[in-house]
Scaffold this active site. Structure first.
Site, mmCIF file in Angstrom:
data_model
loop_
_atom_site.group_PDB
_atom_site.id
_atom_site.type_symbol
_atom_site.label_atom_id
_atom_site.label_comp_id
_atom_site.label_asym_id
_atom_site.label_seq_id
_atom_site.Cartn_x
_atom_site.Cartn_y
_atom_site.Cartn_z
ATOM 1 N N CYS A 70 42.504 43.081 27.590
ATOM 2 C CA CYS A 70 41.468 44.012 27.803
ATOM 3 C C CYS A 70 41.927 45.553 27.585
ATOM 4 O O CYS A 70 40.849 46.026 27.655
ATOM 5 C CB CYS A 70 41.444 43.372 29.619
ATOM 6 S SG CYS A 70 39.847 44.527 30.333
ATOM 7 N N CYS A 71 43.554 45.494 27.912
ATOM 8 C CA CYS A 71 44.332 46.848 28.171
ATOM 9 C C CYS A 71 43.789 47.034 26.708
ATOM 10 O O CYS A 71 43.263 48.244 25.432
ATOM 11 C CB CYS A 71 45.466 46.855 28.073
ATOM 12 S SG CYS A 71 45.916 47.551 29.889
ATOM 13 N N CYS A 113 42.243 52.428 35.534
ATOM 14 C CA CYS A 113 41.237 51.522 36.292
ATOM 15 C C CYS A 113 41.334 50.863 37.942
ATOM 16 O O CYS A 113 42.534 50.708 38.870
ATOM 17 C CB CYS A 113 41.262 50.548 35.227
ATOM 18 S SG CYS A 113 40.915 50.813 33.837
ATOM 19 N N CYS A 147 43.292 47.087 38.957
ATOM 20 C CA CYS A 147 44.192 47.380 38.199
ATOM 21 C C CYS A 147 44.659 48.324 39.186
ATOM 22 O O CYS A 147 46.647 48.552 38.443
ATOM 23 C CB CYS A 147 44.484 47.605 36.763
ATOM 24 S SG CYS A 147 43.746 46.203 35.886
ATOM 25 N N CYS A 199 50.781 49.823 28.848
ATOM 26 C CA CYS A 199 49.683 49.354 29.161
ATOM 27 C C CYS A 199 48.830 49.126 27.392
ATOM 28 O O CYS A 199 48.108 48.826 26.416
ATOM 29 C CB CYS A 199 48.789 49.575 29.641
ATOM 30 S SG CYS A 199 48.035 52.032 28.663
HETATM 31 FE FE1 SF4 Z 1 41.404 46.097 31.542
HETATM 32 FE FE2 SF4 Z 1 42.847 46.426 33.699
HETATM 33 FE FE3 SF4 Z 1 43.931 47.524 31.511
HETATM 34 FE FE4 SF4 Z 1 41.593 48.893 32.719
HETATM 35 S S1 SF4 Z 1 43.918 48.914 32.937
HETATM 36 S S2 SF4 Z 1 42.046 47.818 30.440
HETATM 37 S S3 SF4 Z 1 40.726 47.087 33.352
HETATM 38 S S4 SF4 Z 1 42.692 45.081 32.473
#
Ligand code: SF4
Length: 246
Positions: free
Chosen positions: A119-120, A202, A205, A230
């Site tokens: 996701c990151c 985010c 998170c 991340c």
């Molecule tokens: Fe995805 Fe969480 Fe990374 Fe944001 S912080 S990109 S929602 S995993």
């Protein structure tokens, strides 16, 4: 860029204040090739204030993951008005997000570290890479004190992963110094900082921290400390982790 050339440049910057380092950057690089990567965090707001005194039309961008807090967008709006700057909101590629969410669901990050990293990667790292490809230097609000994963940061780095210089003007500042600057210059900041969110990413998170917890304890709180980056900031070809810090 050779290691010797980087060492020379680092020495040139070693005794400079954040403002002097920024002035150095804007006098050595094409203004169109320098950008501040801002998440609207306290450090980035300090840098926005400093940069707006140096360059009337600075390039600033924010990775709009689509999962940011409403307070972050409000802070962006107040910052635009206060400084008269444009802040590019960079969205992830729809063709990358939609298949990921279709296969793993919108909250995939809670399922495993691998899916959190995916996701990151899609919402942040790939977007950042596309932006940095057009730049020679990016400015960040990284500070050594923020996490054990950031202890090795210096004022100027050669970003091997993205192939450009990275300037960290606040790398040696303490949290107190950041907030003294914000109060002194009446810099707009994210109201979540007043609700025990020292580090803001985010919404799903990030949580508030308790007294005594580290600055980044609220980020990906369900993961082990040494893995909590991340992938935006790399060192020796990999994300910095506790075990990389000498
Ligand atoms: Fe995805 Fe969480 Fe990374 Fe944001 S912080 S990109 S929602 S995993």
């Amino acid at each position: 860029m050779t290691p010797d050339e980087i060492v020379t440049l680092r020495q040139e910057l070693s005794d400079k204040s954040p403002e002097q380092a920024l002035e150095w950057a804007f006098s050595h690089f094409d203004h169109g090739k320098i950008a501040l990567a801002t998440s609207l965090a306290a450090e980035d707001q300090v840098l926005t204030d400093m940069i707006s005194r140096i360059d009337q039309h600075p390039t600033m961008f924010c990775l709009d993951t689509g999962r940011l807090f409403p307070e972050t967008y409000e802070t962006l709006e107040r910052t635009r008005v206060r400084y008269g700057v444009s802040i590019e909101l960079l969205s992830p590629e729809r063709t990358e997000v939609e298949p990921m969410v279709l296969e793993h669901g919108p909250n995939l990050f809670f399922q495993s570290r691998e899916l959190r990293k995916l996701c990151c990667q899609v919402r942040k790292v790939n977007v950042l890479g596309r932006k940095l490809a057009a730049l020679d230097l990016w400015i960040t609000g990284l500070r050594r004190e923020q996490a054990i994963t950031r202890v090795g940061r210096s004022m100027l780095e050669w970003d091997e992963s993205f192939g450009l210089f990275k300037l960290n003007p606040l790398h040696a500042w303490s949290t107190d110094e950041v907030w003294r600057y914000i109060r002194k210059h009446d810099v707009p900041y994210n109201p979540l900082h007043d609700r025990d969110y020292p580090s803001i990413g985010c919404a799903p998170c990030t949580r508030a921290v308790s007294p005594g917890e580290s600055i980044r304890a609220g980020r990906w709180w369900w993961e082990e400390t040494e893995e909590k980056e991340c992938g935006l900031h790399w060192h020796d070809g990999k994300p910095m982790r506790a075990k990389d810090v000498k």
